[in-house]
Scaffold this active site. Sequence first.
Site, PDB file in Angstrom:
ATOM      1  CG  ASP A  60       9.892-133.760  86.680  1.00  7.91           C
ATOM      2  OD1 ASP A  60      11.008-134.154  87.076  1.00  7.91           O
ATOM      3  OD2 ASP A  60       9.743-132.977  85.726  1.00  7.91           O
ATOM      4  NE  ARG A 100      34.658-126.489  95.903  1.00 10.88           N
ATOM      5  CZ  ARG A 100      35.211-125.550  96.671  1.00 10.88           C
ATOM      6  NH1 ARG A 100      34.464-124.595  97.212  1.00 10.88           N
ATOM      7  NH2 ARG A 100      36.503-125.558  96.910  1.00 10.88           N
TER       8      ARG A 100
HETATM    9  O1  F6P Z   1      10.105-133.463  82.268  1.00 11.85           O
HETATM   10  C1  F6P Z   1      11.001-134.079  83.118  1.00 11.85           C
HETATM   11  C2  F6P Z   1      12.282-133.348  83.237  1.00 11.85           C
HETATM   12  O2  F6P Z   1      13.042-134.298  83.871  1.00 11.85           O
HETATM   13  C3  F6P Z   1      12.284-132.017  83.994  1.00 11.85           C
HETATM   14  O3  F6P Z   1      12.399-132.119  85.373  1.00 11.85           O
HETATM   15  C4  F6P Z   1      13.482-131.327  83.392  1.00 11.85           C
HETATM   16  O4  F6P Z   1      13.383-129.932  83.491  1.00 11.85           O
HETATM   17  C5  F6P Z   1      13.407-131.769  81.988  1.00 11.85           C
HETATM   18  O5  F6P Z   1      12.870-133.050  81.989  1.00 11.85           O
HETATM   19  C6  F6P Z   1      14.716-131.758  81.230  1.00 11.85           C
HETATM   20  O6  F6P Z   1      14.434-132.132  79.926  1.00 11.85           O
HETATM   21  P1  F6P Z   1      15.467-132.255  78.729  1.00 11.85           P
HETATM   22  O7  F6P Z   1      16.015-133.629  78.782  1.00 11.85           O
HETATM   23  O8  F6P Z   1      14.624-132.053  77.515  1.00 11.85           O
HETATM   24  O9  F6P Z   1      16.507-131.218  78.932  1.00 11.85           O
END
Ligand code: F6P
Length: 341
Positions: free
Chosen positions: A127, A265
């Site tokens: 991120d 979509r």
């Molecule tokens: O923290 C990084 C991240 O990639 C976020 O962008 C995303 O919301 C989250 O991880 C998803 O995490 P998980 O794999 O726990 O669902």
Amino acid sequence: MKIAVLTGGGDCPGLNAVIRSVVRKGVQEYGYEFVGLRDGWLGALSDKVMPLGIAEVRGILPRGGTILGSSRTNPLKHEDGVRRIQDTMAAHQVDALIVIGGEDTLGAATELSRQGIKLVGVPKTIDNDVRGTDYTFGFDTAVGIATEAIDRLHTTAESHMRTLVVEVMGRHSGWIALHAGVAGGANVILLPERPFDIDQVCAWVKDRFKINYAPIVVAAEGAVPKDGQMILKDRSLDEYGHVHLSGIGEWLAQEIEQRTGTDARTTVLGHIQRGGTPSAFDRWLATRFGLHAVEAVKDGDFGVMVALHGTDIVRVGLDESRGRTKTVDPALYDEFEVFFG
Ligand code: F6P
């Protein structure tokens, strides 16, 4: 000197490159010993320790994921968390920790450091939202994957003259959406930092059809409509209080269809952005972070994280950089407005 290494939070490409770099430098240059803590803070709390030497890190540089495993365990939410971590360290004669994580994992590390645990942080996440560093490793790979997906979606969107909405990761910050959207020539880019007007989105979509092109809308999973709410996958919270996002892409496609009378979509890229081999840049950055983390331990400079400032790797006090995530500056987003619609 014996060092324990852990990887916490969501995984990202480049974690293994850091682990390899830390171990290679520590063993070869300083004769340090290492152990791995399994599954993030969980291993530190429950004494899940694995051997970590040159043999264990051989060949892992290009491998995605983490050989140590990861979890979203928050040690501060567990009874006697600090004491249990100290016990694990004492049981294995560990002098210091190298903690590889994002905002949550490093946030916990900051508190543990205040309570006397000797540690050095290494920022990671696809991120790119960790404050105190220009970039985190994992981000470049994720942007590459999302850009390739957008390139592919352009051609199929144009064959059918329909809108394709691409939902990318980014809970609190739209770095992936912005970089991949710009690199992939998206017509609409929606970020968590900037609540969007659905009428404006539909106007941009229509403009695109008018010049005989198919619109590509890139939305971060945390993007929110003005006067609307973040769309959640479910209401469960992890140990850091985060909800499970996803759904904004589907919502957008439905609204675009209803409001413009054209076909739309959605593609949700999800964990494809986190998996697989790291890009060359991420391997480079992760390797440098690992080398500098070992140097910080050698200098006894604890309570810091290594960070990229320009082209230099520096040390930043964990205390100084925690608290909020690093978000996209509105002025940076505005630079690209000419491409919308
Ligand atoms: O923290 C990084 C991240 O990639 C976020 O962008 C995303 O919301 C989250 O991880 C998803 O995490 P998980 O794999 O726990 O669902």
